[in-house]
Design a protein around this motif. Structure first.
Motif, PDB file in Angstrom:
ATOM      1  N   SER A 284      46.836  64.217  17.758  1.00 48.61           N
ATOM      2  CA  SER A 284      46.473  65.152  16.695  1.00 48.61           C
ATOM      3  C   SER A 284      47.632  66.101  16.447  1.00 48.61           C
ATOM      4  CB  SER A 284      45.243  65.962  17.114  1.00 48.61           C
ATOM      5  OG  SER A 284      45.597  66.852  18.162  1.00 48.61           O
ATOM      6  N   ARG A 285      47.555  66.847  15.371  1.00 50.46           N
ATOM      7  CA  ARG A 285      48.580  67.848  15.076  1.00 50.46           C
ATOM      8  C   ARG A 285      48.654  68.880  16.186  1.00 50.46           C
ATOM      9  NH1 ARG A 285      47.322  69.814   9.465  1.00 50.46           N
ATOM     10  NH2 ARG A 285      46.734  67.666   9.180  1.00 50.46           N
ATOM     11  N   PHE A 286      47.522  69.128  16.862  1.00 49.66           N
ATOM     12  CA  PHE A 286      47.508  70.102  17.961  1.00 49.66           C
ATOM     13  C   PHE A 286      48.196  69.537  19.196  1.00 49.66           C
ATOM     14  CE2 PHE A 286      43.790  71.022  15.292  1.00 49.66           C
ATOM     15  CZ  PHE A 286      44.136  72.301  14.876  1.00 49.66           C
ATOM     16  N   GLU A 287      47.964  68.235  19.478  1.00 45.95           N
ATOM     17  CA  GLU A 287      48.627  67.595  20.624  1.00 45.95           C
ATOM     18  C   GLU A 287      50.142  67.561  20.420  1.00 45.95           C
ATOM     19  OE1 GLU A 287      45.795  64.274  22.594  1.00 45.95           O
ATOM     20  OE2 GLU A 287      46.299  63.915  20.500  1.00 45.95           O
ATOM     21  N   LEU A 288      50.578  67.180  19.227  1.00 48.13           N
ATOM     22  CA  LEU A 288      52.017  67.132  18.956  1.00 48.13           C
ATOM     23  C   LEU A 288      52.636  68.520  19.090  1.00 48.13           C
ATOM     24  CD1 LEU A 288      52.324  64.694  15.888  1.00 48.13           C
ATOM     25  CD2 LEU A 288      52.740  64.210  18.295  1.00 48.13           C
ATOM     26  N   GLY A 289      51.972  69.508  18.533  1.00 48.61           N
ATOM     27  CA  GLY A 289      52.484  70.873  18.607  1.00 48.61           C
ATOM     28  C   GLY A 289      52.557  71.388  20.032  1.00 48.61           C
ATOM     29  N   SER A 290      51.471  71.223  20.785  1.00 45.00           N
ATOM     30  CA  SER A 290      51.465  71.759  22.145  1.00 45.00           C
ATOM     31  C   SER A 290      52.445  71.023  23.048  1.00 45.00           C
ATOM     32  CB  SER A 290      50.055  71.742  22.741  1.00 45.00           C
ATOM     33  OG  SER A 290      49.628  70.435  22.986  1.00 45.00           O
ATOM     34  N   ALA A 291      52.690  69.746  22.777  1.00 38.43           N
ATOM     35  CA  ALA A 291      53.646  68.980  23.590  1.00 38.43           C
ATOM     36  C   ALA A 291      55.053  69.555  23.493  1.00 38.43           C
ATOM     37  CB  ALA A 291      53.660  67.513  23.161  1.00 38.43           C
ATOM     38  N   ILE A 292      55.384  70.149  22.348  1.00 39.50           N
ATOM     39  CA  ILE A 292      56.726  70.703  22.172  1.00 39.50           C
ATOM     40  C   ILE A 292      56.733  72.234  22.225  1.00 39.50           C
ATOM     41  CG2 ILE A 292      57.547  68.694  20.887  1.00 39.50           C
ATOM     42  CD1 ILE A 292      57.338  70.483  18.324  1.00 39.50           C
ATOM     43  N   GLY A 293      55.585  72.820  22.629  1.00 37.85           N
ATOM     44  CA  GLY A 293      55.517  74.268  22.793  1.00 37.85           C
ATOM     45  C   GLY A 293      55.460  75.051  21.496  1.00 37.85           C
ATOM     46  N   LYS A 294      54.894  74.436  20.463  1.00 38.52           N
ATOM     47  CA  LYS A 294      54.789  75.098  19.149  1.00 38.52           C
ATOM     48  C   LYS A 294      53.336  75.060  18.693  1.00 38.52           C
ATOM     49  CE  LYS A 294      59.383  75.024  18.360  1.00 38.52           C
ATOM     50  NZ  LYS A 294      60.181  76.221  18.376  1.00 38.52           N
ATOM     51  N   VAL A 295      53.083  75.726  17.563  1.00 38.00           N
ATOM     52  CA  VAL A 295      51.762  75.593  16.960  1.00 38.00           C
ATOM     53  C   VAL A 295      51.671  74.184  16.379  1.00 38.00           C
ATOM     54  CG1 VAL A 295      51.420  78.042  16.482  1.00 38.00           C
ATOM     55  CG2 VAL A 295      52.612  76.617  14.814  1.00 38.00           C
ATOM     56  N   GLU A 296      50.557  73.856  15.781  1.00 35.70           N
ATOM     57  CA  GLU A 296      50.347  72.486  15.305  1.00 35.70           C
ATOM     58  C   GLU A 296      51.519  71.942  14.489  1.00 35.70           C
ATOM     59  OE1 GLU A 296      47.433  72.712  11.636  1.00 35.70           O
ATOM     60  OE2 GLU A 296      46.675  73.915  13.287  1.00 35.70           O
ATOM     61  N   ARG A 297      51.812  70.668  14.713  1.00 40.65           N
ATOM     62  CA  ARG A 297      52.886  69.971  13.999  1.00 40.65           C
ATOM     63  C   ARG A 297      52.340  68.631  13.525  1.00 40.65           C
ATOM     64  NH1 ARG A 297      55.154  74.211  13.961  1.00 40.65           N
ATOM     65  NH2 ARG A 297      57.260  74.672  14.640  1.00 40.65           N
ATOM     66  N   VAL A 298      52.560  68.333  12.242  1.00 43.08           N
ATOM     67  CA  VAL A 298      52.056  67.085  11.674  1.00 43.08           C
ATOM     68  C   VAL A 298      53.079  65.966  11.836  1.00 43.08           C
ATOM     69  CG1 VAL A 298      51.343  65.953   9.523  1.00 43.08           C
ATOM     70  CG2 VAL A 298      50.501  68.225  10.073  1.00 43.08           C
ATOM     71  N   VAL A 299      54.368  66.319  11.766  1.00 42.57           N
ATOM     72  CA  VAL A 299      55.403  65.287  11.847  1.00 42.57           C
ATOM     73  C   VAL A 299      56.591  65.779  12.674  1.00 42.57           C
ATOM     74  CG1 VAL A 299      56.525  65.942   9.667  1.00 42.57           C
ATOM     75  CG2 VAL A 299      56.687  63.581  10.479  1.00 42.57           C
ATOM     76  N   LEU A 300      57.120  64.867  13.489  1.00 43.76           N
ATOM     77  CA  LEU A 300      58.284  65.149  14.338  1.00 43.76           C
ATOM     78  C   LEU A 300      59.225  63.959  14.255  1.00 43.76           C
ATOM     79  CD1 LEU A 300      56.402  65.924  17.692  1.00 43.76           C
ATOM     80  CD2 LEU A 300      57.177  67.627  16.062  1.00 43.76           C
TER      81      LEU A 300
END
Length: 108
Positions: free
Chosen positions: A68-84
């Motif tokens: 999810s956008r929350f998983e991606l964000g938390s994995a990189i120490g940021k708020v939600e991220r849709v694309v990396l």
């Protein structure tokens, strides 16, 4: 726990400075060939999914839709991220190897 191994690798890549985030930055990395892998949140909007599927396909950049956008964000120490985008081939390969389900699976 094998499922979250790719999220840990994502965190390592972020700390190593090998992750770019944000729509414009990721698209630029895809176009320039800098992106080795694009990660798209599974809850991204349909138009974002289409845009990244098309661009990644055109520029021959692997695309993984998972988390999810929350998983991606938390994995990189940021708020939600849709694309990396991962800009390092080593990290990109490690993350891709951790994937269990291919991105092409649709309609579930």
């Amino acid at each position: 726990m094998m499922k979250n191994n790719w999220l840990s690798t994502l965190g390592l890549a972020m700390r190593a400075g090998k992750i770019v985030t944000g729509d414009d930055t990721v698209m630029k990395a895809v176009r320039s060939g800098e992106a080795k892998l694009v990660l798209l949140a599974s809850d991204a909007a349909a138009n974002a999914q289409k845009k990244y599927r098309d661009k990644c396909s055109f520029y021959n950049v692997p695309l993984i839709e998972q988390g999810s956008r929350f998983e991606l964000g938390s994995a990189i120490g940021k708020v939600e991220r849709v694309v990396l985008a991962v800009t390092d081939a080593g990290f990109a390969n490690r993350i891709a190897q951790c994937q269990v389900k291919p991105a092409e699976v649709e309609g579930n």
